[in-house]
Design a protein around this motif. Sequence first.
Motif, PDB file in Angstrom:
ATOM      1  N   LYS A 145       0.820  -1.212   0.000  1.00 30.27           N
ATOM      2  CA  LYS A 145       0.000   0.000   0.000  1.00 30.27           C
ATOM      3  C   LYS A 145       0.857   1.266   0.000  1.00 30.27           C
ATOM      4  O   LYS A 145       0.458   2.280  -0.552  1.00 30.27           O
ATOM      5  CB  LYS A 145      -0.920   0.000   1.236  1.00 30.27           C
ATOM      6  CG  LYS A 145      -1.983  -1.093   1.163  1.00 30.27           C
ATOM      7  CD  LYS A 145      -2.929  -1.043   2.342  1.00 30.27           C
ATOM      8  CE  LYS A 145      -2.287  -1.491   3.636  1.00 30.27           C
ATOM      9  NZ  LYS A 145      -1.904  -2.918   3.650  1.00 30.27           N
ATOM     10  N   THR A 146       2.039   1.174   0.601  1.00 25.88           N
ATOM     11  CA  THR A 146       2.876   2.366   0.694  1.00 25.88           C
ATOM     12  C   THR A 146       3.203   2.925  -0.691  1.00 25.88           C
ATOM     13  O   THR A 146       3.234   4.140  -0.894  1.00 25.88           O
ATOM     14  CB  THR A 146       4.188   2.045   1.446  1.00 25.88           C
ATOM     15  OG1 THR A 146       3.858   1.254   2.588  1.00 25.88           O
ATOM     16  CG2 THR A 146       4.897   3.298   1.883  1.00 25.88           C
ATOM     17  N   HIS A 184       7.560   5.093   7.412  1.00 23.55           N
ATOM     18  CA  HIS A 184       7.062   5.600   6.128  1.00 23.55           C
ATOM     19  C   HIS A 184       7.971   6.703   5.598  1.00 23.55           C
ATOM     20  O   HIS A 184       8.270   6.764   4.421  1.00 23.55           O
ATOM     21  CB  HIS A 184       5.650   6.173   6.295  1.00 23.55           C
ATOM     22  CG  HIS A 184       4.590   5.128   6.285  1.00 23.55           C
ATOM     23  ND1 HIS A 184       4.604   4.057   5.424  1.00 23.55           N
ATOM     24  CD2 HIS A 184       3.461   4.998   7.012  1.00 23.55           C
ATOM     25  CE1 HIS A 184       3.532   3.318   5.645  1.00 23.55           C
ATOM     26  NE2 HIS A 184       2.829   3.854   6.604  1.00 23.55           N
ATOM     27  N   ASP A 237      -2.927   6.221   6.862  1.00 24.42           N
ATOM     28  CA  ASP A 237      -2.552   4.810   6.810  1.00 24.42           C
ATOM     29  C   ASP A 237      -3.215   4.081   7.971  1.00 24.42           C
ATOM     30  O   ASP A 237      -3.400   4.650   9.035  1.00 24.42           O
ATOM     31  CB  ASP A 237      -1.033   4.677   6.919  1.00 24.42           C
ATOM     32  CG  ASP A 237      -0.594   3.249   6.613  1.00 24.42           C
ATOM     33  OD1 ASP A 237      -1.392   2.475   6.032  1.00 24.42           O
ATOM     34  OD2 ASP A 237       0.545   2.900   6.964  1.00 24.42           O
ATOM     35  N   GLU A 238      -3.520   2.809   7.753  1.00 24.00           N
ATOM     36  CA  GLU A 238      -4.132   1.999   8.799  1.00 24.00           C
ATOM     37  C   GLU A 238      -5.405   2.654   9.287  1.00 24.00           C
ATOM     38  O   GLU A 238      -5.564   2.997  10.449  1.00 24.00           O
ATOM     39  CB  GLU A 238      -3.173   1.782   9.977  1.00 24.00           C
ATOM     40  CG  GLU A 238      -1.787   1.310   9.584  1.00 24.00           C
ATOM     41  CD  GLU A 238      -1.738  -0.148   9.119  1.00 24.00           C
ATOM     42  OE1 GLU A 238      -2.813  -0.777   8.958  1.00 24.00           O
ATOM     43  OE2 GLU A 238      -0.627  -0.642   8.902  1.00 24.00           O
TER      44      GLU A 238
HETATM   45 MG    MG Z   1       1.554  -0.372   5.503  1.00 22.26          MG
END
Ligand code: MG
Length: 682
Positions: free
Chosen positions: A290-291, A321, A385-386
């Motif tokens: 996903k990054t 990240h 994120d998350e």
């Molecule tokens: Mg991730």
Amino acid sequence: MARLTDPISMLRGIGPAKAKLFEQLNIRTLGDLLCHFPRGYQDRTKMVTVSQLQADEPACFRATVMNTPRTAHIRKGLDLTRVQVADHSARLTLTFFNRKFTADQLQYGKEYVFYGALSGDFSGYQMTNPVFESPDAPPGATRRILPVYPLTAGLTNGVVQKAVAQALALCDPPEEILPERIRQQYGILPAETAYRAIHDPQSMEEAEQAKRRMVFEEFFVFSAGLAMMRSARTSVQRMPYENTNLRPLLDALPFTLTSAQMRAVEEIRSDLCGGTVMNRLVQGDVGSGKTMVAAAAAWLAVQNGDQAALMAPTEILAEQHYATLSKLLTPLGVRTALLTGSLKTGEKRELRRRLAAGQIDFAVGTHALVTDATDFSRLGLVITDEQHRFGVAQRAALAKKGRDVHTLVMSATPIPRTLAMLMYGDLDVSILDELPPGRQAVDTFLVGESYRPRINAFIRKQAAEGHQCFVVCPAVEENEELDLRSAAAWAETLQKTVFPDLRVMLLHGQMKAGEKERIMGAFSRGEGDVLVATTVIEVGVDVPNATLMVIEDADRFGLSQLHQLRGRVGRGDSKSYCILVSHNRNPETLARLKALCATSDGFQIAEEDLKMRGPGDFFGSRQSGLPAFRAADLGFGLQTMKEAQEASVRWIDSREYVQSREGQALLKRIAALFAGGEATMN
Ligand code: MG
Ligand code: ADP
């Protein structure tokens, strides 16, 4: 009369100590109390004669006390009180263990209503620890359907039940938010009736109807809120991005994107070039990449003169990240920065100045990004994120920092498509259902307690090879009733008696945020060999050196959650393992856990979870990060939720709600549910 907002301490029998216990259940006001729904019911309406009592089938009966209760002291800590009772049909001995005080309230010659079941039949009738009350008293513990509440240590069901009964007598239940037409169409009880019935149902059917109403109501509010957000956003025009060349970025990657990643990137590109505001969720299993999808989105924003921000739930994750993304993007001319709470005040001020001056293109950070002190000069894209650690509210708060901000939400919790549409009604969804090539599956085993020596030996072996190990326990503190391993006690045992030579660390959700960060940080730097934790490690820990995940009492978790936990290992190059420990012998439970050993496809596991446990699990605040659903644990079906969504979307689209009393009450409820996110709704 009292109000729903009054504190529960106004109730009889609730002093500061009790109030504290209630607070642990998030109950502060009378309104909270009325929304504390039973997790089940015991039907104690059946009346029988003593001779009709059956073994293991609890029932109520009236009987007269035939002698004075007699207590024998068996040994230290064990008192046994016996008393004879009888009705016209038979005689029965009641046995009370360590309940002398209770049993002594039974008076010779008096009649009581009892509730209990016979146990064993070897020496005639025998009953252990029945409950009882006077037949003249209003039904409390007998002759009724008894609500069974979620509790916390120190708080009994009786105390909660009495508090709720008082609250119901003192104040009106929450206002009606469902227009009559909708209630009729879907067969939904009125609010007033339902709030009484859910706590004190006259029949099991009524309890069911009340539950359905609560689920319908809650989901109606939620989904009406999402529908409003969606319509607010789709009405906002925005300049389409024109510079959509991804080549420089793709060429800089050390790998080619998977076709799932490519598809998601294309969907994002088409949103950004579409002339309205993007609001997209990317769902992908742990490790699905996903990054890089986020990087592509940020790249497009920056190429079109916007600033982008990526918000992570923990500092460690933000740092990770930042390391990945700045390495990739800085050489391509993107000015990146990391903004977290632990920066020095001066550094923070300087970063904020540069953000406001537009000298930073892409900011990676934590909540610090959403505080009032942070200003962007031309924020155009917000990535979170998350997702399941961020509320809808925080997403909205960050989006407010720029005008017409595109949002991209990344979630590592695979959710079945049907459910995703219900949960994320305000978002478009992209799915990464493919892992990058060469990823090795985490070998997963299901074992019983007899494997303990082997598990310990295996932990030792991993540690000897310089690897680290997670041990996850379901509870923080010892819970005798359920016999669950507690993280705190287990960590102590492991450190003191099993691995005195290894470095055992402890992490649980009741620790302060800073403390958690410190421990996670230390563990990821390799300062511990074994990390004993509760599910707080589900998200946001990336320790590539960890190769073993042991999950105690694995049957206590949902499959998706286990899968999520398992995703904490297998992130480095070394072969990784997951050991599920369970004493459960239920064939269905074992089959469920074995399914997890057999597959590593998160979406397939989620479908399985939905089939086996229903949707409630996915809405538990633990996993979803959505607003707190009070009715989520009521064990309801998808059908009710779908109906509520259908009804709410129609109601919002019709705009009739604006004129109606129920509509106004609904708006208040939406604001409360999404607390903080109101501003994005109009
Ligand atoms: Mg991730
Ligand atoms: P997620 O956030 O979805 O859990 P990440 O973005 O952290 O996954 O990616 C996991 C790992 O896979 C990272 O090391 C990343 O560099 C790598 N990766 C991502 N995409 C690919 C790809 N297409 N091919 C090979 N490796 C990839």
